[in-house]
Design an enzyme around this catalytic site. Structure first.
Site, mmCIF file in Angstrom:
data_model
loop_
_atom_site.group_PDB
_atom_site.id
_atom_site.type_symbol
_atom_site.label_atom_id
_atom_site.label_comp_id
_atom_site.label_asym_id
_atom_site.label_seq_id
_atom_site.Cartn_x
_atom_site.Cartn_y
_atom_site.Cartn_z
ATOM 1 N N ASP A 1 -31.795 21.543 59.117
ATOM 2 C CA ASP A 1 -30.841 22.542 59.609
ATOM 3 C C ASP A 1 -31.291 23.965 59.311
ATOM 4 O O ASP A 1 -31.292 24.837 60.174
ATOM 5 C CB ASP A 1 -29.458 22.305 58.989
ATOM 6 N N TYR B 1 -23.193 7.239 55.298
ATOM 7 C CA TYR B 1 -24.432 8.013 55.197
ATOM 8 C C TYR B 1 -25.186 7.631 53.911
ATOM 9 O O TYR B 1 -26.382 7.335 53.941
ATOM 10 C CB TYR B 1 -24.120 9.514 55.221
ATOM 11 N N HIS C 1 -31.588 10.463 61.680
ATOM 12 C CA HIS C 1 -31.621 9.721 60.413
ATOM 13 C C HIS C 1 -33.068 9.469 59.980
ATOM 14 O O HIS C 1 -33.397 8.427 59.408
ATOM 15 C CB HIS C 1 -30.844 8.391 60.529
HETATM 16 MG MG MG Z 1 -23.257 21.835 57.672
#
Ligand code: MG
Ligand code: ADP
Length: 391
Positions: free
Chosen positions: A176, A226, A39
């Site tokens: 990512d 989130y 986070h």
């Molecule tokens: Mg994903």
């Protein structure tokens, strides 16, 4: 033969069976796990992911017509995507990830030819290991072959992130796609989410394994929570009169404690301490202080659970059991939270026993048999040489 090689062979065979020819290009892109720095991406901080030995593989070759004829082995689903489909699709479909990458390649002026492709993956989907980024990055890597261009790695990661934003509707950070593109074997990626610069930190120890354990739960509140955490971090920055929590040190935060809303204080406390832990973790890894790294992982979990409140009883239980298990060096939740996976460092010689003990302890209390696998930091996205694929 490695797991990746067998996955490549299987995918090539499906391509042959389906399209009646040899594929011309094969690309592989890994999922990732974040060792520490949770986070933090949307707070301009540091994250420390590594590629896992689980990949999305795509085999492709030219075809007639201006379409991509796509087949997913995992979903047993075929779909044709017109190459000029640049608009964001309304309905969610697995081909949107590929469609996004194709459209953004075309948007950069690269001429994508009509092609056939078979997608196959052993990255678990929806488990926080980022199969979606792996799918985008594998697509971009295949298109580099198909168009004959070599993209700058950062530009490629950003293009894939944009595909996820615009074609899958997921407002993800940069971790990512950067991980899937940039990670190297036997290294973790210390990524500065503010400057987008990074450092490859060696993880050269075969005696330490990275164990990923799926809690098997995904609590529904994750999306709303989130968004709320992001808002609370913005509120914290506002209360501290700063653009970003990255620029606040712990002493300054503590001075403001009584003047701040306590929830907002806790959120800021997690962010500020987690950024410091991530830097400390990279130093510990560089100097081979594995126990120190493990301790930082436990502290990270505690902070996510108590200050940031994004853990859940299943993740807390997995970490608690791991902590008591022989050979375990450190453990924490990884990913957004409210379910998903933990990441655990284990002495390789104790790995099998530790996996059995964690699975037994967890299923005794939850009736869930957790899916688990061990990995080392793996190679990022790459083109697979066709001679290797065919042999
Ligand atoms: Mg994903
Ligand atoms: P995560 O990225 O955490 O694994 P996401 O929900 O972001 O989870 O992405 C998962 C989605 O990515 C799947 O629902 C599917 O649409 C797509 N996907 C991933 N792997 C494949 C695959 N092998 N074949 C087709 N679609 C896939």
């Amino acid at each position: 033969m490695s797991e990746l090689q067998s996955l490549v062979e299987e995918t090539v065979q499906v391509y042959r069976d389906r399209f009646g020819s040899e594929p011309e290009w094969v690309a592989a892109a890994p999922g990732r796990v974040n060792l520490i720095g949770e986070h933090i991406d949307y707070n301009d901080g540091f994250v420390m992911p590594m590629a896992i030995n689980r990949y999305v593989v795509i085999a492709g070759g030219h075809c007639e017509g201006a379409a991509a004829n796509l087949y997913s082995v995992n979903l047993d689903d075929a779909a044709a995507v017109p190459l000029d489909a640049t608009a964001r699709p309304r309905a969610m479909h697995w081909t949107n990830y590929l469609r996004g990458v194709i459209a953004l390649f075309a948007g950069k002026g690269y001429v994508v030819p009509g092609f056939n492709a078979v997608v196959q993956s052993n990255v678990p989907t929806g488990g926080g290991l980022s199969s979606s980024a792996a799918l985008e990055v594998a697509t971009a890597t295949l298109l580099e072959s198909a168009t004959g261009i070599t993209m700058d790695p950062v530009e490629k990661a950003l293009l894939c992130q944009q595909a996820e934003h615009e074609f899958a509707g997921v407002p993800c950070g940069i971790m990512d796609q950067f991980s899937s593109v940039l990670c190297e074997q036997n290294h973790v990626l210390l990524l500065d989410c503010r400057s987008r610069t990074f450092e490859q930190v060696p993880f050269m120890n075969e005696d330490v394994s990275v164990l990923i354990t799926n809690s098997g739960v995904k609590h529904e509140l994750s999306d709303g929570e989130y968004a709320l955490r992001r808002k609370q971090c913005e509120d914290a920055a506002l209360a501290l009169q700063t653009e970003s929590l990255r620029d606040v040190n712990l002493a300054d935060l503590l001075k403001q404690k009584d003047a701040m809303d306590q929830t907002i204080f806790q959120r800021a406390h997690h962010v500020i301490t987690e950024i410091a832990r991530t830097i400390a973790a990279s130093e510990a890894m560089k100097t081979g202080q594995w126990n120190r790294l493990g301790q930082l992982m436990y502290e990270s979990h505690e902070s996510l659970s108590t200050d940031f409140e994004v853990s859940c009883k299943e993740l807390d239980l997995l970490v608690k059991i791991a902590r008591k298990t022989e050979g375990v060096i450190g453990s924490r939740m990884t990913g957004g939270g409210f379910g998903g996976c933990t990441v655990t460092l284990v002495n390789s010689e104790h790995l099998d026993d530790a996996m059995a003990a964690i699975a037994a302890g967890y299923s005794a209390e939850t009736n869930i048999q957790p899916a688990m696998f061990a990995t080392h930091p793996s190679q990022g996205a790459h083109q697979v040489a066709m001679t290797a694929a065919a042999s």
